[in-house]
Design a protein around this motif. Sequence first.
Motif, PDB file in Angstrom:
ATOM      1  N   ASN A 359       0.802  -1.229   0.000  1.00 46.77           N
ATOM      2  CA  ASN A 359       0.000   0.000   0.000  1.00 46.77           C
ATOM      3  C   ASN A 359       0.834   1.277   0.000  1.00 46.77           C
ATOM      4  O   ASN A 359       0.789   2.067   0.951  1.00 46.77           O
ATOM      5  N   PRO A 360       1.604   1.519  -1.058  1.00 48.56           N
ATOM      6  CA  PRO A 360       2.340   2.778  -1.155  1.00 48.56           C
ATOM      7  C   PRO A 360       1.369   3.962  -1.172  1.00 48.56           C
ATOM      8  O   PRO A 360       0.344   3.930  -1.854  1.00 48.56           O
ATOM      9  N   ASP A 361       1.706   4.988  -0.406  1.00 47.70           N
ATOM     10  CA  ASP A 361       0.794   6.104  -0.185  1.00 47.70           C
ATOM     11  C   ASP A 361       1.375   7.415  -0.703  1.00 47.70           C
ATOM     12  O   ASP A 361       0.761   8.115  -1.499  1.00 47.70           O
ATOM     13  N   ASN A 362       2.579   7.760  -0.240  1.00 46.49           N
ATOM     14  CA  ASN A 362       3.230   9.000  -0.661  1.00 46.49           C
ATOM     15  C   ASN A 362       4.428   8.687  -1.538  1.00 46.49           C
ATOM     16  O   ASN A 362       4.983   7.583  -1.500  1.00 46.49           O
ATOM     17  N   VAL A 363       4.865   9.691  -2.305  1.00 41.31           N
ATOM     18  CA  VAL A 363       6.007   9.495  -3.197  1.00 41.31           C
ATOM     19  C   VAL A 363       6.811  10.784  -3.261  1.00 41.31           C
ATOM     20  O   VAL A 363       6.259  11.887  -3.250  1.00 41.31           O
ATOM     21  N   CYS A 364       8.131  10.648  -3.278  1.00 44.78           N
ATOM     22  CA  CYS A 364       9.053  11.779  -3.347  1.00 44.78           C
ATOM     23  C   CYS A 364      10.108  11.455  -4.396  1.00 44.78           C
ATOM     24  O   CYS A 364      10.889  10.513  -4.235  1.00 44.78           O
ATOM     25  N   ALA A 365      10.128  12.221  -5.481  1.00 44.08           N
ATOM     26  CA  ALA A 365      11.075  11.977  -6.571  1.00 44.08           C
ATOM     27  C   ALA A 365      12.223  12.978  -6.500  1.00 44.08           C
ATOM     28  O   ALA A 365      12.013  14.170  -6.293  1.00 44.08           O
ATOM     29  N   THR A 366      13.446  12.483  -6.680  1.00 44.59           N
ATOM     30  CA  THR A 366      14.628  13.326  -6.813  1.00 44.59           C
ATOM     31  C   THR A 366      15.137  13.176  -8.243  1.00 44.59           C
ATOM     32  O   THR A 366      14.407  12.722  -9.120  1.00 44.59           O
ATOM     33  N   GLU A 367      16.382  13.516  -8.491  1.00 43.58           N
ATOM     34  CA  GLU A 367      16.899  13.388  -9.854  1.00 43.58           C
ATOM     35  C   GLU A 367      17.178  11.941 -10.217  1.00 43.58           C
ATOM     36  O   GLU A 367      16.986  11.530 -11.369  1.00 43.58           O
ATOM     37  N   ASN A 368      17.597  11.146  -9.256  1.00 44.57           N
ATOM     38  CA  ASN A 368      18.028   9.778  -9.547  1.00 44.57           C
ATOM     39  C   ASN A 368      17.243   8.697  -8.824  1.00 44.57           C
ATOM     40  O   ASN A 368      17.411   7.511  -9.134  1.00 44.57           O
ATOM     41  N   PHE A 369      16.404   9.089  -7.873  1.00 44.68           N
ATOM     42  CA  PHE A 369      15.682   8.110  -7.066  1.00 44.68           C
ATOM     43  C   PHE A 369      14.227   8.545  -6.883  1.00 44.68           C
ATOM     44  O   PHE A 369      13.889   9.713  -7.016  1.00 44.68           O
ATOM     45  N   VAL A 370      13.397   7.565  -6.525  1.00 46.08           N
ATOM     46  CA  VAL A 370      12.036   7.838  -6.068  1.00 46.08           C
ATOM     47  C   VAL A 370      11.878   7.162  -4.719  1.00 46.08           C
ATOM     48  O   VAL A 370      12.149   5.959  -4.583  1.00 46.08           O
TER      49      VAL A 370
END
Length: 486
Positions: A359-370
């Motif tokens: 159950n993934p809820d939030n997401v934070c993307a950077t330049e090389n990772f999520v």
Amino acid sequence: MNFRSSTAVMVGLVSITGIYGCNKLNEYLGDWDGVKPNPKIELKSHSITPSLVRMATGFEQTEIYPLIGSDDVLPGSPSFIYGAQPDGGGLIKNEEGKGYVMITNHEILRGVSRVFLDETFKPVKGEYIVDGDGGQWRLCSASMATPKEHGFGPLFLTAGESGSESRIHAINPFAPVSDKKRTDRVVPALGRASMENAVPLPKDAFRGKTVIAIGEDDASGQVVLYVSNGVGNLENGSLYMMKRSNNDPVETNMEVGSAYDVEFVQIDNHTTATGVEIAAQSVAKNAIQFARVEDLDYRKGGGDNSRELYFVSTGVNGQTGKTKWGRLYRLVFEKNNPLKGKLTPVADGGINPGNDLINPDNVCATENFVYVQEDGDSYYPEALHDSWIWQYNIKTGTYKPYVKMDHRRDDAAFSAKYNTVANNRLGSWEFGAMYDVSETIGSPNTFILNIHPHTWQESKFLNADGSTVSGNMEGGQTIILRGVQK
């Protein structure tokens, strides 16, 4: 910039962690993220609440500093309680004085807090700029639009998630506290639905336009797109929903690792249609029916990256054609047309049920990772771990546990404090938003992370926002992560 080879920068870093800590992190991170360190920042624990999370194996170099929790008393506002379920948030410099302002949704309270931090990054005062009456709906993830990144703002976009007739608020982060009960700060052009987040793409994604991606947290949820001419135009644009070009609306007909042509079909009468009417349009127009689109974020780095969006489908149990355990998706927009793109499922918890994503809820993307934050409180009996944050490597397509909840169930004193309801099921705590504050405060590779320890309940936290809407008495915590790979 390679911080290991810059003597001047190293001197500035001494005031933050010391030479040894800096060298240790440099070895872990390689090159830092190019942020010039601010010598006034002193990252350290300011909360009396210990960290409720721990780093996963292989990421022990990342430093954790509890910033604020519900037990903390701030000198400038002794009666302020940092309330339950801190979720979406944003940090900006205090334009009305020195230091910083942290804006945070408190989901179950339907409120938004404002915490002032001094030049060292110590919380000194707190208040609510939206309370349960003004918020109207549960407020989950959120986005802080800024002139530098998005071309307009500062403006805190916080989405209502209490059924199909919910709307999105646009809140001035410097609004007076006297506005906290206002209900007229919603944005009709962004439609009605049970929405988790409204994410404006960077100003270089589609120059001269405002493009906002919206996730619908519903068992037949949509990825919605608002497009208008003019930067910061939240009134005169059009609203669209995503469909596959072959008109197949079934989520699980898309396989992990395969790319699918998608386009966005216009929603009729989007400013006046009810949420029920918009949902009916999604069926009639063959929009993809996702199992709860709870959060979205764009890849950082500018240029083509600004048109690369990641979002999660949290999952529902027992519905044919829907993910149960949850998925992470990548959507790449066409360069000159936000209404077309390629959609790829890149991770699926159902591949290794119970051990993988839950159950993934939030997401934070950077330049090389999520970074994918879980909410495991669906309590699937097959689940084999508490809520985690996963680090997805964009280049390799692999992912692994990054942060884990630290329930310390064998510690009687800890449990007596933070599990007052005696709920020992896996996944009883969830993660809120995680977001990058490195450039804002001048501290490389530094992020904020919000935590919902649902089992920590005390009567003194009741109705922390001052309204009587929720009746909730959970505690909450916000921590600093320093040394996050970007």
